[in-house]
Design a protein around this motif. Structure first.
Motif, PDB file in Angstrom:
ATOM      1  N   GLN A 268      25.307  30.387  21.530  1.00  0.00           N
ATOM      2  CA  GLN A 268      24.628  31.682  21.547  1.00  0.00           C
ATOM      3  C   GLN A 268      23.193  31.593  21.015  1.00  0.00           C
ATOM      4  O   GLN A 268      22.308  32.275  21.506  1.00  0.00           O
TER       5      GLN A 268
ATOM      6  N   ARG B 104      20.875  30.427  23.985  1.00  0.00           N
ATOM      7  CA  ARG B 104      20.922  31.067  25.317  1.00  0.00           C
ATOM      8  C   ARG B 104      19.557  31.530  25.820  1.00  0.00           C
ATOM      9  O   ARG B 104      19.274  31.426  27.005  1.00  0.00           O
ATOM     10  N   SER B 105      18.713  32.028  24.939  1.00  0.00           N
ATOM     11  CA  SER B 105      17.414  32.539  25.387  1.00  0.00           C
ATOM     12  C   SER B 105      16.498  31.424  25.908  1.00  0.00           C
ATOM     13  O   SER B 105      15.560  31.705  26.652  1.00  0.00           O
ATOM     14  N   THR B 106      16.750  30.188  25.548  1.00  0.00           N
ATOM     15  CA  THR B 106      15.915  29.078  26.020  1.00  0.00           C
ATOM     16  C   THR B 106      16.423  28.473  27.321  1.00  0.00           C
ATOM     17  O   THR B 106      15.832  27.519  27.820  1.00  0.00           O
TER      18      THR B 106
ATOM     19  N   ASP C 167      16.773  30.045  30.326  1.00  0.00           N
ATOM     20  CA  ASP C 167      16.479  30.923  31.455  1.00  0.00           C
ATOM     21  C   ASP C 167      16.074  30.181  32.728  1.00  0.00           C
ATOM     22  O   ASP C 167      16.242  30.693  33.822  1.00  0.00           O
TER      23      ASP C 167
END
Length: 145
Positions: free
Chosen positions: A23, A26-28, A30
């Motif tokens: 978690q 996750r933002s990295t 994309d």
């Protein structure tokens, strides 16, 4: 991929992390398509099928395109080769595996003409089918689509 982390490194990282640990990253992720799964078996075909099923269910590959299934298959076999130390069999050798795996699809090169690639990573245990007789293992396979 705009970031410097390669699809192989991402696949290794994702395979080794629990769902909760993932978690934080996750933002990295994309710029890539990825999924994570688990499989335990004494049957190598079940390991291959688990990865292939996850790739199709998570739309990492298009199941109607042979070249994508073929690329995935070769990445799986290369990763399994690492897990089994060059002897791609488990049950026949009285070995069992408990693996977490990841599949990552992306564009690892700046030149878009290089196309998409797929990486399959495995992390877990391999050993005799006796609790406590296993050890850690890792495998990585990468193939062009």
């Amino acid at each position: 991929m705009s970031q410097k982390i390669t699809i192989g490194k991402l696949a290794l990282l994702i395979a080794s992390l629990s769902d909760e640990e993932l978690q934080a990253f996750r933002s990295t992720l994309d710029d890539v398509a990825f999924c994570q799964g688990k499989v335990g078996s004494m049957n190598l075909q079940k390991v291959i099928s688990a990865v292939e099923t996850a790739a199709k269910r998570n739309r990492i590959i298009h199941d109607s395109l042979y070249r994508e299934t073929h690329a995935l298959y070769h990445a799986i076999l290369e990763g399994i080769d690492g897990v089994t130390r060059g002897h791609p069999s488990i049950g026949e050798m009285s070995r069992t595996v408990g693996l977490r795996f990841s599949i990552v699809r992306g564009r690892p090169y700046k030149d878009p003409d290089e196309g998409e690639w797929i990486a399959v990573a495995f992390y877990g245990t391999i050993g005799a089918p006796v609790k406590g007789a296993e050890h850690e293992t890792f495998g990585l396979g990468i193939n062009h689509i």
